[in-house]
Design an enzyme around this catalytic site. Sequence first.
Site, PDB file in Angstrom:
ATOM      1  N   TYR A 183      -6.238  -0.619  11.416  1.00 57.21           N
ATOM      2  CA  TYR A 183      -6.783   0.128  12.555  1.00 57.21           C
ATOM      3  C   TYR A 183      -6.176  -0.384  13.860  1.00 57.21           C
ATOM      4  CZ  TYR A 183     -10.268   1.640  16.020  1.00 57.21           C
ATOM      5  OH  TYR A 183     -10.896   2.162  17.114  1.00 57.21           O
ATOM      6  N   THR A 222     -21.224   6.215  13.310  1.00 60.47           N
ATOM      7  CA  THR A 222     -20.175   5.636  12.465  1.00 60.47           C
ATOM      8  C   THR A 222     -19.902   4.185  12.839  1.00 60.47           C
ATOM      9  OG1 THR A 222     -19.118   7.794  12.190  1.00 60.47           O
ATOM     10  CG2 THR A 222     -17.773   5.852  11.735  1.00 60.47           C
TER      11      THR A 222
END
Length: 292
Positions: A183, A222
Site C-alpha cells: 500500500y 473500512t
Amino acid sequence: MAFMTKYLLPILVVSLAYYYYSANEEFRPEMLQGKKVIVTGASKGIGREMAYHLAKMGAHVAVTARSEEGLQKVVSRCLELGAASAHYIAGTMENLTFAEQFVTKAGELMGGLDMLILNHITNSPLVFFNNDTHIVRKTMEVNFLSYVVLSVAALPMLKQSNGSIVVISSLAGKTAHPLIAPYSASKFALDGFFSSLRKEYLVTKVNVSITLCILGLINTETAMQATSGIFIADAAPKEDCALEIIKGAALRKEEVYYDKSIWTSLLLGNPGRRIMEFLALRKYNFDKFINN
C-alpha cells in the site's frame, strides 16, 4: 553573494508570494456550482462524502465503485441534496479497460469534465510483507496504474476546461510505516508520478492543476475495521476530510494535508523539497523537448 542573488533571493520571493496569496485565498461553494466532477471509490467512505458535498454545491457528479447497490444509493442522495445531475457506472479498477471506458462514458453523460477525483483503493490488510509479489502487483495496478489510466483518459477534457486532477494519497505515501508495504509503495508512486507530471504541465503550459491529498487516519468504516487493535491513533472525521479535499482542489492547491494531528502539515509541508525542485528545474534544457 552571487549564489544568493541567483538562487536564494528568487526562492525567498517565490516562497513569500506563495504563502501570502495562499493565506488570502478563500473557498466559496459556488466555485463548484455547475462543475462536472468524477469521483472514484464513491460508494462509501470519503468518496461518498465528497459526492454529497459536491451535490450540495450544485455540481454534476459521476461516481464509480464496485458496488452497484451502494452507488445507486449515493446517486439518489446526491439528487436529493441538489446535484445538477448524478450518474453512476459500476465496475472494478482491476480492469484497466473499464477504467478508461468509464471516463469516456462519464464525460459523455455530463457533457465534459472539470475535475477528476481519484479516490479508490484495493483492500490492504495490515500484515507483515510475506514475499507475496502478487499482492504487490495487484495493489500497484489498482492504487497506482489505474490512476494513471484514468488521468490519461480524462486529460483531453480537462485541457478544454482548464480542469483539475485530485489524487487521494496518505501519510503512508510520505513516510514509512510497517505492515503496509505494498500500500505504501503505491502511495509513494502516486506522489512521484503526479508531482513530476505537475512540473511537466508547468513547463509545457498545460493549465490542469494537480492536487495531492495526504490523509492521516480517517474514521471510515473500512479504515476502522482494518486498524482495530493494531494502530492506535485518533481518527479524523470523514465528512470534514471530504470537504477539505474539495476546498483544496477548488483552490488548485498542490497539496492538501488532513490529519487529527497538527504536526502533519507542519512537518511534511516544509519548504525543503520545494527549494530542491526549484533548483533542479533550472538545470534542464526543456527547449529540446518542447520544440520537438
